[in-house]
Design a protein around this motif. Sequence first.
Motif, short mmCIF file in Angstrom:
data_model
loop_
_atom_site.label_atom_id
_atom_site.label_comp_id
_atom_site.label_asym_id
_atom_site.label_seq_id
_atom_site.Cartn_x
_atom_site.Cartn_y
_atom_site.Cartn_z
N ILE A 133 -7.03 -18.99 31.20
CA ILE A 133 -6.19 -17.81 31.38
C ILE A 133 -5.54 -17.85 32.76
O ILE A 133 -4.33 -17.68 32.90
N THR A 157 -17.74 -5.94 36.57
CA THR A 157 -17.79 -6.97 35.56
C THR A 157 -18.45 -8.13 36.26
O THR A 157 -17.82 -9.05 36.70
N ARG A 203 -11.70 -19.42 28.78
CA ARG A 203 -11.56 -18.30 29.69
C ARG A 203 -10.91 -18.75 31.00
O ARG A 203 -10.07 -18.05 31.57
N GLU A 232 -8.37 -11.02 45.88
CA GLU A 232 -7.49 -11.50 44.83
C GLU A 232 -6.06 -11.57 45.32
O GLU A 232 -5.32 -12.47 44.97
N ASP A 243 -8.42 -10.38 31.26
CA ASP A 243 -8.58 -11.54 32.12
C ASP A 243 -9.89 -12.28 31.86
O ASP A 243 -10.01 -13.46 32.12
N GLU A 273 -20.52 -11.31 36.91
CA GLU A 273 -20.78 -12.53 36.16
C GLU A 273 -22.20 -13.01 36.42
O GLU A 273 -22.68 -12.97 37.54
N ARG A 332 -8.54 -6.08 33.27
CA ARG A 332 -9.70 -6.87 33.69
C ARG A 332 -10.35 -7.53 32.49
O ARG A 332 -10.75 -8.69 32.52
N TYR A 378 -10.00 -14.03 38.62
CA TYR A 378 -9.94 -14.24 37.17
C TYR A 378 -8.51 -14.33 36.67
O TYR A 378 -8.25 -14.81 35.59
N SER A 379 -7.56 -13.80 37.45
CA SER A 379 -6.16 -13.96 37.06
C SER A 379 -5.29 -13.69 38.28
O SER A 379 -5.78 -13.33 39.34
N TYR A 410 -3.33 -11.29 38.39
CA TYR A 410 -3.19 -9.84 38.45
C TYR A 410 -4.21 -9.37 39.48
O TYR A 410 -5.40 -9.32 39.21
N ALA A 411 -3.75 -9.05 40.68
CA ALA A 411 -4.66 -8.85 41.79
C ALA A 411 -4.87 -7.37 42.10
O ALA A 411 -3.91 -6.61 42.15
N ARG A 412 -6.10 -6.97 42.28
CA ARG A 412 -6.40 -5.61 42.68
C ARG A 412 -7.19 -5.57 43.98
O ARG A 412 -6.94 -4.73 44.82
N SER A 413 -8.14 -6.46 44.15
CA SER A 413 -8.92 -6.42 45.39
C SER A 413 -8.23 -7.27 46.45
O SER A 413 -7.33 -8.05 46.16
N THR A 466 -21.25 -15.51 30.95
CA THR A 466 -21.96 -14.27 30.74
C THR A 466 -21.49 -13.22 31.74
O THR A 466 -21.42 -13.48 32.94
N PHE A 467 -21.16 -12.05 31.23
CA PHE A 467 -20.71 -10.96 32.10
C PHE A 467 -21.51 -9.70 31.81
O PHE A 467 -21.84 -9.42 30.66
N ALA A 468 -21.80 -8.96 32.87
CA ALA A 468 -22.38 -7.65 32.67
C ALA A 468 -21.23 -6.66 32.65
O ALA A 468 -20.35 -6.70 33.50
#
Lengths: 89, 705
Positions: free
Chosen positions: B119, B523, B116, B90, A37, B525, A34, B81-82, B84-87, A66-68
């Motif tokens: 990617i 994570t 970013r 995605e 990515d 945003e 993650r 974000y990529s 590479y899927a998990r949920s 910006t990320f938390a």
Amino acid sequence: MNIDDLDILTLADINPGDEVIVLKNNLTDEMRRRMLDLGISPGTHVTCIACAPCGRPKAYAVYSSTFAIRYDNARKIEVEYVSGNKSQK
Amino acid sequence: METKVKNKCKKNKTDRSDAKKIIKTALAGNPNVGKSSLFNRLTGLGRHTGNWSGKTVDLASGFFSVSENEVCELVDLPGTYSLYARSEEERVSRDFICFSNAEKIIVVVDALSLERNLILALDICEARENVVLVLNLMDEAGRSGLCIDIERLSKMLSVPVIPASAKTGMGLDEIKRAIANDSTSSASTPVSRSVARAAINTVCQTIEHIGKTNKLSAHWLAVKFLENDAEFVSQIAFHLAYTPDELLMIDDAIGRANEILENSGSDPNKFSDYAAECTLKRAREIGDACVQRKPKEKQTLSEKLDRYVLGKYTAYPIMLVLFAAILWLSAIGANYPSDLLFRAFSFVGDRLSYLMCDLPELIRAPLLDGVYLVLTWVVSVMLPSMAIFFPLFTLAEDFGLLPRIAFCLDEPFRRSGSCGKQPLAMCMGLGCNCTGIMGSRIIDSDHERLLSVLTNSFVPCNGRLPLLITLSSLLFIGLSVHLRGVLSAIVLLLFILLSVFVTMILCRLLSGTFLHGDRSSITLELPPYRTPNVGQVIVRSVLDRTLRVLGRSVLVAAPAGFVIWLISNLTFCGRTPLSMLNDLLDPLGKFLGMDGVILSAFVLGMPANEIVLPIILMSYKGGGLLTQTPSLSTLCMVLTNNGWTTKTIVCTAVLCLFHFPCAPALLTVFKETHSKRAAIMSVAIPLTVGATLCMLLSLGFSLFS
């Protein structure tokens, strides 16, 4: 070896305004991927932007976004201050 | 002209699809890059767009014409974000990009954060043919002094690049032209992965030999096979229809490739990381080559605002004030339009009763005094507060405030086993628990989402708030109007805080016992603040949320009105079923500090909590007609005559906070979780809490008095 025991600077330790470079990503599996990515890997510049009122989590600017990132994850990412940065620990 | 064509396309989609060629195209990209705005701009569907990471769960699609005889079907994919899927979201995006029959993929990237975004873009460009890159937010980029070398970027990625802005409409025609352009572009040259080149080539050769790659690049498939993501590999095998023999051949090649990797001193298990790092490195290189940034001189407005919104001492007060304001507006402010609606409906009701005077009483009464009365009651209480609450909430969402609230509240909720997005679902629950339960979809981790779904009914929705407000004012009936207002507001706030507190405790208990699982990765945003499109927000939130919620409640309220009329008007042995039910529940009610009337009102109010107080009053008065709440002093007299004390008021308020979810909410729990167990738990948990609290309170009161 437990990284908590050592005095290593991690993303979780830096304060708003600090700019750092990522040295090592000690996360495993999914979280590690993650972070990759989001662009967080050795060499990435990260700036701490804000800190939630209760101290955690902190928000970081990575490539103008910006990320938390939660404390538990942030403290697995080793960083060093960008040279010339004043607020050393 | 434009809309005409579009309408024609929609109409003729079925019968004249042969006349116009449909080009299926997907819109992919990171969350928060303005994909949905671009989608709205292109299709004109005006679907709601939220400034919230990963909000788009269902796939939306729309049509628009790109040339004289071609129509584009555009599908808006969830942001990822990529690949590479998990949920689940995605996976939906990834599978659509890789395996759907979409002819083109438009990758939307945020010009402000190119590196970013690249990617994902690099991965998609490398994976398949016919990719178009759209640089969105170019207007903002220009303002912040960012300069992007479009030509160079296009050359480095070897895909067409279109600078655009969903806000100003820049680049839209170019996008349409790029979709209409039927020349096929191949997948772009792979990112250099020097260390593993020999290993990748081994697998790549086998895949090329088998030949079933569809639109995908053999080299990229080789990388994915070596990354060894079991779930994705099985998807690849399924969609590309590899036979067991072919899979064995690939396995064999992977074995050889891993040997090569080991011999060259790298760990095959770390190949996935290595591949991702190579992509990131390439993204950085492209960024360095194509982007010129002016050093930032002063703080942007967004950063200045964040100093207060995320500030140590200002964050919680700001949130509390906003919360109180929204609460006040939707609870008190909505009273005036509510009254108007009431009057309008009763006027219409009088007319109706005049028109229906020829009908026999047995048909007229249940229709008018039952169905019509309850229906209009629910509508006039719900409609105004929702029409105020939902647009306000959506405005906060589009402005970018919600992710920040989630950020500030993450830690307290993390400690109770949940995450910062739960309070957002709870806030939606203030409007309506159904929306709150559906809103829990924004939570990534499965078990945290379930926690949020199960505990959402603890938050008083605006069907219950009026009852709570009335009860809190009743506590201070002897005082002057102003003092009463202030004190009852404080008590109301205490009740809501109690519900938040109980929610957190229960989350802690549940996540510690039978609902433990993965923590969400949060994570989160925090996008820059953006001016919301007020007109669109109001139209969309009224159409999407308010009317949908209202429609669902109306469906339940109409039959409920009929049933309530029946049991309060039919008589068996001189008694109505309602009074029998009241007597039946009376001992239990007394034990919990209330009486049977209150309990049966909560049971009968299950379809819509708005009618709990009217049912109580109807039972006390002994009539068969729901009546509007009289003035506070009359109400107080009626209740005191029926044995109400402070104890009764407090216990009723607590039961109002913690009982079973209303029927539509219960249905929503079931729909969202697909589990009967969850639906049963969502009834049992609040009921247990409510009964326990009421019992304790009742005991406490009798000890002290």
